[in-house]
Structure formats: structure tokens, C-alpha cells
Design an enzyme around this catalytic site. Structure first.
Site, PDB file in Angstrom:
ATOM      1  N   ARG A 125      -5.956  -0.148  -2.247  1.00 49.06           N
ATOM      2  CA  ARG A 125      -4.549  -0.066  -1.800  1.00 49.06           C
ATOM      3  C   ARG A 125      -4.456   1.125  -0.866  1.00 49.06           C
ATOM      4  NH1 ARG A 125       1.237  -0.491  -4.844  1.00 49.06           N
ATOM      5  NH2 ARG A 125       0.536  -2.654  -4.774  1.00 49.06           N
ATOM      6  N   HIS A 135      -0.022  -7.931   1.838  1.00 49.96           N
ATOM      7  CA  HIS A 135      -0.073  -7.833   0.361  1.00 49.96           C
ATOM      8  C   HIS A 135      -0.425  -9.232  -0.182  1.00 49.96           C
ATOM      9  CE1 HIS A 135       0.421  -6.211  -3.507  1.00 49.96           C
ATOM     10  NE2 HIS A 135       1.714  -6.013  -3.559  1.00 49.96           N
ATOM     11  N   GLN A 170      -0.019 -10.410  -3.977  1.00 49.73           N
ATOM     12  CA  GLN A 170       1.384 -10.597  -4.338  1.00 49.73           C
ATOM     13  C   GLN A 170       1.851 -12.007  -3.975  1.00 49.73           C
ATOM     14  OE1 GLN A 170       3.791  -8.248  -5.702  1.00 49.73           O
ATOM     15  NE2 GLN A 170       4.834 -10.199  -5.950  1.00 49.73           N
ATOM     16  N   ASP A 184      12.543  -7.735  -0.551  1.00 49.96           N
ATOM     17  CA  ASP A 184      11.666  -6.587  -0.841  1.00 49.96           C
ATOM     18  C   ASP A 184      12.416  -5.342  -0.368  1.00 49.96           C
ATOM     19  OD1 ASP A 184       9.486  -4.917  -1.354  1.00 49.96           O
ATOM     20  OD2 ASP A 184       8.333  -5.554   0.400  1.00 49.96           O
ATOM     21  N   CYS A 215       9.276  -8.780  -5.098  1.00 46.66           N
ATOM     22  CA  CYS A 215       7.930  -8.381  -5.543  1.00 46.66           C
ATOM     23  C   CYS A 215       7.986  -7.185  -6.488  1.00 46.66           C
ATOM     24  CB  CYS A 215       7.047  -8.094  -4.345  1.00 46.66           C
ATOM     25  SG  CYS A 215       7.727  -6.843  -3.248  1.00 46.66           S
ATOM     26  N   ARG A 222       1.533 -11.794 -11.918  1.00 42.36           N
ATOM     27  CA  ARG A 222       0.535 -10.967 -11.229  1.00 42.36           C
ATOM     28  C   ARG A 222      -0.715 -10.866 -12.107  1.00 42.36           C
ATOM     29  NH1 ARG A 222       1.755  -7.339  -7.315  1.00 42.36           N
ATOM     30  NH2 ARG A 222      -0.485  -7.485  -6.993  1.00 42.36           N
TER      31      ARG A 222
HETATM   32  N1   CP Z   1       4.599  -5.610  -6.443  1.00 40.11           N
HETATM   33  C1   CP Z   1       3.697  -4.607  -6.499  1.00 40.11           C
HETATM   34  O1   CP Z   1       2.652  -4.628  -5.865  1.00 40.11           O
HETATM   35  O2   CP Z   1       4.048  -3.598  -7.325  1.00 40.11           O
HETATM   36  P1   CP Z   1       3.300  -2.195  -7.473  1.00 40.11           P
HETATM   37  O3   CP Z   1       3.514  -1.459  -6.170  1.00 40.11           O
HETATM   38  O4   CP Z   1       3.975  -1.547  -8.643  1.00 40.11           O
HETATM   39  O5   CP Z   1       1.851  -2.455  -7.699  1.00 40.11           O
HETATM   40  N1  NVA Z   2       6.707  -3.542   0.929  1.00 39.53           N
HETATM   41  C1  NVA Z   2       6.512  -2.723  -0.246  1.00 39.53           C
HETATM   42  C2  NVA Z   2       5.847  -3.536  -1.304  1.00 39.53           C
HETATM   43  C3  NVA Z   2       5.612  -2.801  -2.598  1.00 39.53           C
HETATM   44  C4  NVA Z   2       4.917  -3.656  -3.617  1.00 39.53           C
HETATM   45  C5  NVA Z   2       5.700  -1.496   0.119  1.00 39.53           C
HETATM   46  O1  NVA Z   2       4.718  -1.633   0.867  1.00 39.53           O
HETATM   47  O2  NVA Z   2       6.045  -0.403  -0.321  1.00 39.53           O
END
Ligand code: CP
Ligand code: NVA
Length: 303
Positions: free
Chosen positions: A99, A126, A129, A220, A260, A288
Site C-alpha cells: 500500500r 484499489h 476493493q 468514497d 469502501c 474484503r
Molecule cells: N477500504 C479500505 O481499503 O479500508 P482501509 O483503508 O481501512 O484498509
Molecule cells: N480513496 C481512499 C480510499 C481509502 C480506502 C483513499 O485513497 O484514501
């Protein structure tokens, strides 16, 4: 095999992930250990609740082991190059979830690693997701062609939705404020995939047009991780893109509501919508875990 973008996945691979997910979800915590002896490294340069925990629990439930490496651990590009870290780590572990910020960092890791790399979120995409989201919608509504309205920022989740809808042949309408549309290159590539699948993809600034006839209204956060400095200007720009009860009525359907998560209640979505019977956000979050198991069993189980 890596999982960097849904755009890279063949339709039968996506269906393979879903059927493994279904199977593993039905079995529950069965005691079978298909990933016995396998280790997954989770390198997280941004915070996470769902993604980290679902991958860690998934590894445990499949008989494997996971190692979480936070910001002060590997320090990709600081203690050593992404390439060197990837070469070393993949001699120890059977898979790497990354990540991070710039999407190029995931690609660099993929180049270096001899083990599968999974994109656990980048600024651009992502994928895990959205795979999980498509699985969830099918679980609720069957295999019919759906119309999904994505309301808000043309961000990483929106981009993965473009690729995801394009692969499964759904209708997707993304409504963003002017200036916050998805990247043209992503739209272009998704439209290419849509030719094959028959998907109908639209990007608009007109939120009412986007939600009309939608089976699912998805949103989101307005400010993604890494964009915090823009929070103030984004709050102004997105004001009329909030998912409210009034907006939901404009679908003309008993639509599902998805997010999400994490949600900023009162910003992109109201409490009344988050907590309404139409909201499936917590079933969505639970899946998930199940979909990570499907992904891991495919990617790590095949070696
Ligand atoms: N939706 C999602 O990826 O959540 P987190 O950022 O908590 O992993
Ligand atoms: N778009 C958001 C998604 C978090 C799961 C971010 O990147 O922060």
C-alpha cells in the site's frame, strides 16, 4: 501472477477469484490449510484498517503467516531502493502486499519481486476493493447487469471501478465535480475493455444524471490519503456531491448504497444513508476478508 490492476486481469481470472471466494466463504474457518508454510509481507506506507486486517486474518485462516511492515520498517527508497528491498523480501516470503502513494512504486516492486505482488492501494488504483465490491453486489443481486453510480472524487477507487465495470460488462456512471474527473488514460483503457464486454461507461459532472436508474449508489471520501492539504477546497467543490436520502430517491429504484470505508459521515455520506436499510457497507467490508482469501489462494496457492 501479480494483482496490480483489474485492467490486467482476464475475465476468467476474475471469475476464478469469485468462485474460490464463494467456496472459501461457504467453508468458513474449516481448519483446512491450503497456504500452510506460506508467508505474506504487508508493506504499508499509508494507514489501513480493513485491508491490513482482512489480509492478515485471511492468511491465518488459510494456514499461512503474515508479517506487517509499517512506515518505519522497510522504508522503501530511504533505507534502500524499492528494487533491492523487493529482491530481498521475495527470497523470504511468498507474496507481498504493498500500500503506497505513487502507483509507480507498486510497479517497481513488481519488477523486483520474484513473488507475487498485490496492490493494496496506490494513489491510482484499489483493485482488491473493487473486486470485493463486485462480488458483494452479485451476492446481493445475482449476476444481472448492474448500473453503478459512483458519486464523488475520480480517485483510486473510481479508477478501479472503471476497470472493474469494464471487465464484467456493467453500466457505470461516475459523477464528479469539474476538475476531479478520473484520469483520461484510465477512462480510455476502460473504454477499450468495454468494447469487448459491452459495458456502458460514463463520466459526468451531473450527479442526477449519474444516479438515474442506478442499482447501486457508491461513494468514497472527498479527500484521499495523501491529499489532506487540499481538504478545505475539496469540501467546497464536493458540497453538492453528498449522498443524501434525497439523492437516493432520484435513482427511482430501491438501490443499494456502498462505501469502501472509512467514511467521513456528514461529508460524502449522511448518517441517515449510512445507517439506512439500503446501505450494505458492513457486508461490503466483511467481504474484503472473503475476497482476500480468494485472491491469496489463487496467487499464493499456485506456486
Ligand atoms: N477500504 C479500505 O481499503 O479500508 P482501509 O483503508 O481501512 O484498509
Ligand atoms: N480513496 C481512499 C480510499 C481509502 C480506502 C483513499 O485513497 O484514501
Amino acid at each position: 501472477m501479480n494483482l496490480i490492476s483489474i485492467h490486467d486481469l482476464k475475465r476468467d481470472v476474475i471469475e476464478g477469484i469469485f468462485s474460490r471466494t464463494q467456496d472459501l466463504k461457504e467453508k468458513g474457518v474449516s481448519g483446512e490449510a491450503p497456504l500452510s508454510g506460506k508467508t505474506l509481507a504487508l508493506i504499508f506506507e499509508k494507514p489501513s484498517g480493513r485491508t491490513r486486517v482482512s489480509f492478515e486474518v485471511a492468511m491465518f485462516q488459510l494456514g499461512g503467516y503474515s508479517i506487517y511492515l509499517g512506515q518505519s520498517d522497510v522504508q522503501l527508497g530511504v533505507r534502500e531502493s524499492i528494487g533491492d528491498a523487493g529482491k530481498v523480501l521475495s527470497r523470504y516470503v511468498d507474496g507481498i502486499v504493498l500500500r503506497t502513494f505513487a502507483h509507480g512504486r507498486v510497479l517497481e516492486m513488481t519488477q523486483a519481486s520474484s513473488a507475487p505482488v498485490i496492490n493494496g492501494l496506490s494513489d491510482k488504483l484499489h483493485p482488491c476493493q473493487v473486486l470485493s465490491d463486485i462480488y458483494t453486489i452479485r451476492e446481493k443481486r445475482g449476476n444481472d447487469r448492474m448500473k453503478v453510480a459512483f458519486v464523488g472524487d475520480g480517485n483510486n477507487v473510481a479508477h478501479s471501478w472503471l476497470y472493474g465495470a469494464a471487465k464484467v460488462g456493467w453500466e457505470l456512471s461516475i459523477a464528479t465535480p469539474p476538475g476531479y474527473e478520473p484520469l483520461p488514460e484510465v477512462v480510455r483503457e476502460a473504454l477499450e475493455d468495454a468494447k469487448e464486454s459491452g459495458a456502458g461507461l460514463e463520466v459526468t459532472n451531473d450527479v442526477l444524471e449519474a444516479v438515474k436508474g442506478a442499482d447501486v449508489v457508491y461513494t468514497d471520501v472527498w479527500t484521499s490519503m495523501g491529499n489532506e492539504i487540499e481538504k478545505g477546497e475539496r469540501e467546497k467543490a464536493f458540497e453538492s456531491y453528498r449522498v443524501t436520502k434525497e439523492l437516493l430517491k432520484k435513482t427511482g429504484k430501491d438501490s443499494l448504497v456502498m462505501h469502501c470505508l472509512p467514511a467521513h459521515r456528514g461529508e460524502e455520506i449522511t448518517d441517515a444513508v449510512m445507517d439506512s436499510p439500503q446501505s450494505i457497507v458492513f457486508d461490503q467490508a466483511e467481504n474484503r476478508l472473503h475476497v482476500q482469501k480468494g485472491i491469496l489462494s489463487l496467487l499464493l496457492g499456485e506456486q
